[in-house]
Design a protein around this motif. Structure first.
Motif, mmCIF file in Angstrom:
data_model
loop_
_atom_site.group_PDB
_atom_site.id
_atom_site.type_symbol
_atom_site.label_atom_id
_atom_site.label_comp_id
_atom_site.label_asym_id
_atom_site.label_seq_id
_atom_site.Cartn_x
_atom_site.Cartn_y
_atom_site.Cartn_z
ATOM 1 N N SER A 171 44.420 47.851 40.414
ATOM 2 C CA SER A 171 45.359 47.536 39.339
ATOM 3 C C SER A 171 46.108 46.264 39.700
ATOM 4 C CB SER A 171 46.354 48.682 39.164
ATOM 5 O OG SER A 171 47.264 48.411 38.133
ATOM 6 N N PRO A 172 46.284 45.358 38.757
ATOM 7 C CA PRO A 172 45.840 45.410 37.370
ATOM 8 C C PRO A 172 44.349 45.108 37.230
ATOM 9 C CG PRO A 172 46.858 43.316 37.811
ATOM 10 C CD PRO A 172 47.013 44.121 39.080
ATOM 11 N N VAL A 173 43.880 45.140 35.984
ATOM 12 C CA VAL A 173 42.468 44.886 35.713
ATOM 13 C C VAL A 173 42.118 43.454 36.101
ATOM 14 C CG1 VAL A 173 40.726 44.735 33.901
ATOM 15 C CG2 VAL A 173 42.427 46.579 33.857
ATOM 16 N N ILE A 174 41.014 43.308 36.821
ATOM 17 C CA ILE A 174 40.590 41.980 37.286
ATOM 18 C C ILE A 174 40.085 41.157 36.096
ATOM 19 C CG2 ILE A 174 38.990 40.747 38.806
ATOM 20 C CD1 ILE A 174 38.865 43.320 40.496
ATOM 21 N N PRO A 175 40.560 39.927 35.911
ATOM 22 C CA PRO A 175 40.042 39.079 34.824
ATOM 23 C C PRO A 175 38.535 38.869 34.969
ATOM 24 C CG PRO A 175 42.036 38.129 35.759
ATOM 25 C CD PRO A 175 41.650 39.264 36.655
ATOM 26 N N ASP A 176 37.841 38.837 33.841
ATOM 27 C CA ASP A 176 36.381 38.696 33.861
ATOM 28 C C ASP A 176 35.936 37.450 34.606
ATOM 29 O OD1 ASP A 176 35.697 40.083 30.547
ATOM 30 O OD2 ASP A 176 36.254 41.018 32.445
ATOM 31 N N ASP A 177 36.687 36.351 34.459
ATOM 32 C CA ASP A 177 36.288 35.092 35.093
ATOM 33 C C ASP A 177 36.360 35.153 36.609
ATOM 34 O OD1 ASP A 177 35.810 33.966 32.649
ATOM 35 O OD2 ASP A 177 37.762 32.967 32.494
ATOM 36 N N VAL B 231 38.660 25.273 42.848
ATOM 37 C CA VAL B 231 39.670 25.510 41.813
ATOM 38 C C VAL B 231 39.757 26.992 41.496
ATOM 39 C CG1 VAL B 231 40.298 25.062 39.423
ATOM 40 C CG2 VAL B 231 39.397 23.202 40.835
ATOM 41 N N LEU B 232 38.600 27.628 41.257
ATOM 42 C CA LEU B 232 38.599 29.061 40.930
ATOM 43 C C LEU B 232 39.085 29.888 42.119
ATOM 44 C CD1 LEU B 232 37.975 31.285 38.931
ATOM 45 C CD2 LEU B 232 35.619 31.321 39.776
ATOM 46 N N LYS B 233 38.697 29.476 43.319
ATOM 47 C CA LYS B 233 39.135 30.221 44.498
ATOM 48 C C LYS B 233 40.652 30.181 44.615
ATOM 49 C CE LYS B 233 38.114 30.801 49.410
ATOM 50 N NZ LYS B 233 37.262 30.366 50.535
ATOM 51 N N SER B 234 41.242 29.026 44.318
ATOM 52 C CA SER B 234 42.694 28.895 44.355
ATOM 53 C C SER B 234 43.339 29.766 43.278
ATOM 54 C CB SER B 234 43.086 27.431 44.159
ATOM 55 O OG SER B 234 44.493 27.286 44.108
ATOM 56 N N LEU B 235 42.757 29.785 42.079
ATOM 57 C CA LEU B 235 43.286 30.609 40.996
ATOM 58 C C LEU B 235 43.216 32.100 41.352
ATOM 59 C CD1 LEU B 235 41.755 28.797 37.880
ATOM 60 C CD2 LEU B 235 44.177 28.841 38.570
ATOM 61 N N ILE B 236 42.117 32.497 41.990
ATOM 62 C CA ILE B 236 41.981 33.903 42.400
ATOM 63 C C ILE B 236 43.055 34.253 43.429
ATOM 64 C CG2 ILE B 236 40.485 35.526 43.636
ATOM 65 C CD1 ILE B 236 38.087 34.176 42.312
ATOM 66 N N SER B 237 43.287 33.345 44.373
ATOM 67 C CA SER B 237 44.309 33.586 45.392
ATOM 68 C C SER B 237 45.695 33.713 44.767
ATOM 69 C CB SER B 237 44.302 32.450 46.426
ATOM 70 O OG SER B 237 43.076 32.392 47.107
ATOM 71 N N LEU B 238 46.015 32.827 43.808
ATOM 72 C CA LEU B 238 47.311 32.901 43.130
ATOM 73 C C LEU B 238 47.449 34.203 42.343
ATOM 74 C CD1 LEU B 238 47.624 29.230 41.806
ATOM 75 C CD2 LEU B 238 49.015 30.295 43.599
ATOM 76 N N TRP B 239 46.366 34.598 41.672
ATOM 77 C CA TRP B 239 46.400 35.850 40.895
ATOM 78 C C TRP B 239 46.608 37.053 41.811
ATOM 79 C CZ3 TRP B 239 43.292 40.220 40.894
ATOM 80 C CH2 TRP B 239 43.484 41.105 39.818
ATOM 81 N N CYS B 240 45.935 37.039 42.956
ATOM 82 C CA CYS B 240 46.082 38.150 43.906
ATOM 83 C C CYS B 240 47.528 38.232 44.409
ATOM 84 C CB CYS B 240 45.124 37.958 45.085
ATOM 85 S SG CYS B 240 43.383 38.241 44.681
ATOM 86 N N GLU B 241 48.117 37.083 44.738
ATOM 87 C CA GLU B 241 49.489 37.072 45.246
ATOM 88 C C GLU B 241 50.478 37.562 44.192
ATOM 89 O OE1 GLU B 241 48.861 33.207 48.200
ATOM 90 O OE2 GLU B 241 50.439 33.193 46.666
ATOM 91 N N SER B 242 50.321 37.105 42.953
ATOM 92 C CA SER B 242 51.275 37.463 41.907
ATOM 93 C C SER B 242 51.135 38.901 41.448
ATOM 94 C CB SER B 242 51.106 36.521 40.704
ATOM 95 O OG SER B 242 49.820 36.666 40.143
ATOM 96 N N ASN B 243 49.976 39.501 41.700
ATOM 97 C CA ASN B 243 49.758 40.883 41.268
ATOM 98 C C ASN B 243 49.728 41.886 42.417
ATOM 99 O OD1 ASN B 243 49.050 40.949 38.164
ATOM 100 N ND2 ASN B 243 48.057 39.107 38.997
ATOM 101 N N GLY B 244 50.039 41.407 43.614
ATOM 102 C CA GLY B 244 50.097 42.317 44.753
ATOM 103 C C GLY B 244 48.741 42.842 45.178
ATOM 104 N N VAL B 245 47.704 42.062 44.942
ATOM 105 C CA VAL B 245 46.348 42.478 45.303
ATOM 106 C C VAL B 245 45.905 41.690 46.525
ATOM 107 C CG1 VAL B 245 43.939 42.553 44.565
ATOM 108 C CG2 VAL B 245 45.777 43.030 42.927
ATOM 109 N N GLU B 246 45.362 42.420 47.502
ATOM 110 C CA GLU B 246 44.889 41.767 48.723
ATOM 111 C C GLU B 246 43.467 41.265 48.501
ATOM 112 O OE1 GLU B 246 45.047 44.206 52.160
ATOM 113 O OE2 GLU B 246 43.936 42.790 53.405
ATOM 114 N N LEU B 247 43.242 39.978 48.715
ATOM 115 C CA LEU B 247 41.903 39.409 48.566
ATOM 116 C C LEU B 247 40.995 39.999 49.646
ATOM 117 C CD1 LEU B 247 40.291 37.255 46.940
ATOM 118 C CD2 LEU B 247 40.781 35.663 48.798
ATOM 119 N N PRO B 248 39.790 40.446 49.278
ATOM 120 C CA PRO B 248 38.889 41.024 50.284
ATOM 121 C C PRO B 248 38.594 40.023 51.391
ATOM 122 C CG PRO B 248 38.056 41.384 48.051
ATOM 123 C CD PRO B 248 39.202 40.438 47.944
ATOM 124 N N PRO B 249 38.526 40.503 52.650
ATOM 125 C CA PRO B 249 38.161 39.597 53.749
ATOM 126 C C PRO B 249 36.806 38.963 53.485
ATOM 127 C CG PRO B 249 38.949 41.695 54.611
ATOM 128 C CD PRO B 249 38.824 41.859 53.139
#
Length: 625
Positions: free
Chosen positions: A241-247, A302-320
């Motif tokens: 949670s939350p739902v992962i964006p399709d992109d 660019v997408l990797k950075s966006l994923i990292s920002l999304w993970c931080e703002s939503n409290g989701v830990e990016l998989p190792p």
């Protein structure tokens, strides 16, 4: 051994292997389950032919060779269904059902070419095979009806952007995608499906991706994080949670990308997934099916950075980065990861040299690892775990004993491991657990003995070790599951003639009659099946005759299921042949003729024959004599 006997042995092995396969999913209705059930009923024919040890005629060998081809095809298809993507199968259910129907036709055709009456088979086995053949014949003429509800739910789930949760709930249950662990397995299966695809996946790739994404989001929302969940599951749930964006999802794995890369068509994938696709020899983009101009992979920073920002703002830990779900092994391969091998070696060290608490914990871990997959079962056995686990069967700690016998049960699923378990001298110790262990240990010991008894020579050893009286006790005292484990083991052991006498002398008949008369216990099927086997033995026939069986058998003939009516008639026929007028008089007093006439008209083929024979016997009886 000549070729004919080798063919019979191979057929016996195939039936055993098919019987051990896990139950197929529900998307194909009942067809796979019915196919397995009918194939298992062929087992007695091969066992008797192996005992006779006579060369097959050319006609019989030809029929059995066709049957071998059909059974190997059946086993391969069922393994594919069990290991494959449930979502893919739901969208291709018609073609999968057609394949199973074709296999059913192949088995029926093979059976029609086998000259049963020319084989050295007992009357009971010959009648059973003829019954099975009739079932296959009916199955070829009557395919499964379509699952209207499933078709309706799939159509809506694919069409609507946000389907009704009730529809997604039904689909998750129907496709057996109900837990986080189910989702992980489905994700791996889908990934392997895409990688191994040899054709053009364009027509189904998008449909599967979209449907699985909706089911995945639904299941994750419906399964809040469990405080006692295993560590691996908690890691997976961190991304719930939350739902992962399709992109942010890889189009192949549908998982959150950790190392996104761009291919020449401009599509982005998880590096490990697209690399595996390319390594398999594919030259196209999985999502668009355009030909790749080159195979270079460009990091999508660019997408990797966006994923990292999304993970931080939503409290989701990016998989190792090195934690891809499928990096260690390809599904269905026999290799086990270095991590697993290291873990198993460490657990065996604790089994051999640890203190009692460490031994208990290690046995519990091996129990779970052996249950998880076939590769682990091979690796654990090859590492030398079986003799150490057998030693723990006599351990005074009840929990350690439970772990050890259950680990052996899970390992015994592998045919090669059965021999290793027996060679380690496990049978007497398993029987001792069956006699003296905790209820859970006793029930799992019974299940282990059943698994080992699939091998014919083990039936003799298990019976000689005193298992049957202990199984009868469990049949009387166990939980519903324990009673079924005991009954299944007793039935399988009683196929061997010597064990029939052991069971009768150990007092099996009275508890079977109690179960037969108690419809609410849910054991009528098992009780009748065992009685039908024992009734073919003289001592069994006498013991059953002394238990006032006719009233209970007549009740089943009047009101039971087709299979139970058939078995009841078979038991009654065994009791009444050979001049036992007393049983015939009791049947006549209970107005058996009417029920038997109805059975002779509407029962199974075997039931009709038994009912007809009984009617002829009853006509000769003078009730006043």
């Amino acid at each position: 051994m000549d070729d004919g006997l080798g063919l019979v042995s191979r057929l016996s092995e195939l039936v055993n292997e098919i019987s051990e396969l896990p139950e197929c999913g529900n998307v194909c209705n009942k067809m796979p389950g019915n196919l397995v059930r009918r194939i298992i009923l062929l087992r007695p024919m091969f066992e008797e032919l192996k005992d006779v040890n006579e060369e097959l005629s050319e006609e019989a060998a030809e029929g059995f060779e066709l049957l071998r081809i059909a059974l190997e095809s059946a086993m391969e298809h069922m393994r594919t269904v069990n290991d494959g993507s449930k979502v893919y199968q739901s969208l291709h259910r018609d073609s999968i059902a057609a394949e199973f129907h074709q296999i059913t036709e192949q088995v029926e055709e093979a059976l029609s070419k086998i000259p049963y009456k020319k084989l050295d088979l007992s009357e009971e086995v010959q009648e059973q095979i003829e019954l099975v053949h009739a079932q296959f014949r009916r199955a070829t003429a009557r395919p499964d009806s379509p699952d209207v509800q499933l078709e309706h739910d799939l159509a809506i789930a694919q069409r609507e952007r946000d389907p009704d949760p009730a529809i997604l709930k039904r689909l998750s249950e129907k496709l057996q995608l109900k837990t986080i662990e189910d989702l992980k397995k489905e994700s791996i299966a889908f990934h392997e499906l895409v990688i191994s695809s040899e054709g053009d996946p364009d027509d189904w790739f998008g449909k599967i991706s979209s449907l699985f994404r909706k089911l995945k989001d639904f299941v994750q929302v419906e399964n809040p994080e469990d405080a006692v969940a295993p560590k691996a599951d908690k890691e997976f749930l961190k991304h719930r949670s939350p739902v992962i964006p399709d992109d942010f999802r890889c189009p192949i794995s549908l998982e959150l990308m950790k190392d996104p890369v761009i291919v020449s068509t401009g599509q982005t994938y998880e590096r490990s997934c697209i690399q595996k696709w390319l390594d398999a020899g594919h030259k196209t983009c999985p999502k668009t099916q355009q030909t790749l101009l080159h195979t270079a992979l460009t990091p999508n920073y660019v997408l990797k950075s966006l994923i990292s920002l999304w993970c931080e703002s939503n409290g989701v830990e990016l998989p190792p980065k090195h934690q891809a779900a499928f990096k260690n092994r390809k599904l269905g391969s026999s290799t086990v990861s270095d991590c697993d091998q290291t873990t198993i070696a460490a657990l065996l060290e604790k089994l051999a040299n640890g203190n009692p608490e460490q031994q208990r914990a290690a046995a519990g871990e091996l129990r779970l690892l052996a249950k998880r997959n076939a590769d682990n079962r091979v690796c654990i056995a090859e590492a030398g775990a079986i003799p150490l686990l057998v030693e723990l069967l006599s351990f005074p700690d009840a929990r350690t004993q439970e772990h050890a016998v259950t680990a052996l049960l899970n390992l015994s699923i592998n045919d090669a491991n059965k021999g290793m378990i027996v060679n380690a001298g496990a049978i007497p110790d398993i029987v001792d657990v069956l006699k003296n262990g905790s209820m859970e240990a006793r029930e799992n010991a019974a299940a282990t003995l059943f698994s080992l008894s699939v091998v014919d020579e083990n039936k003799v050893a298990i019976g000689a070790a005193g298992a049957i009286p202990a199984l009868i006790n469990l049949l009387c005292e166990g939980s519903p599951r324990g009673k079924k484990d005991a009954a299944t083991a007793i039935f399988n052991l009683s196929i061997y003639q010597g064990n029939k006498a052991r069971a009768v002398r150990a007092g099996i008949v009275p508890p079977l009659m109690r179960l037969l008369k108690d419809a609410g216990c849910g054991m009528v099927d098992e009780a009748l099946a065992i009685l039908a086997v024992l009734a073919s033995h003289q001592e069994g026939k006498v013991a059953i005759g002394l238990a006032d069986p006719i009233p209970a058998l007549m009740e089943v003939i009047r009101t039971g299921s087709p299979r139970n009516r058939e078995n009841a008639a078979a038991v009654m026929w065994s009791l009444c042949t050979g001049g036992d007028l007393q049983q015939l008089r009791v049947a006549k007093e209970l107005a058996a003729e009417e029920a038997l006439k109805e059975l002779a008209e509407s029962g199974t083929d075997r039931a009709k024959r038994k009912a007809g024979s009984l009617l002829e016997l009853l006509q000769r009886v003078d009730p006043a004599a």
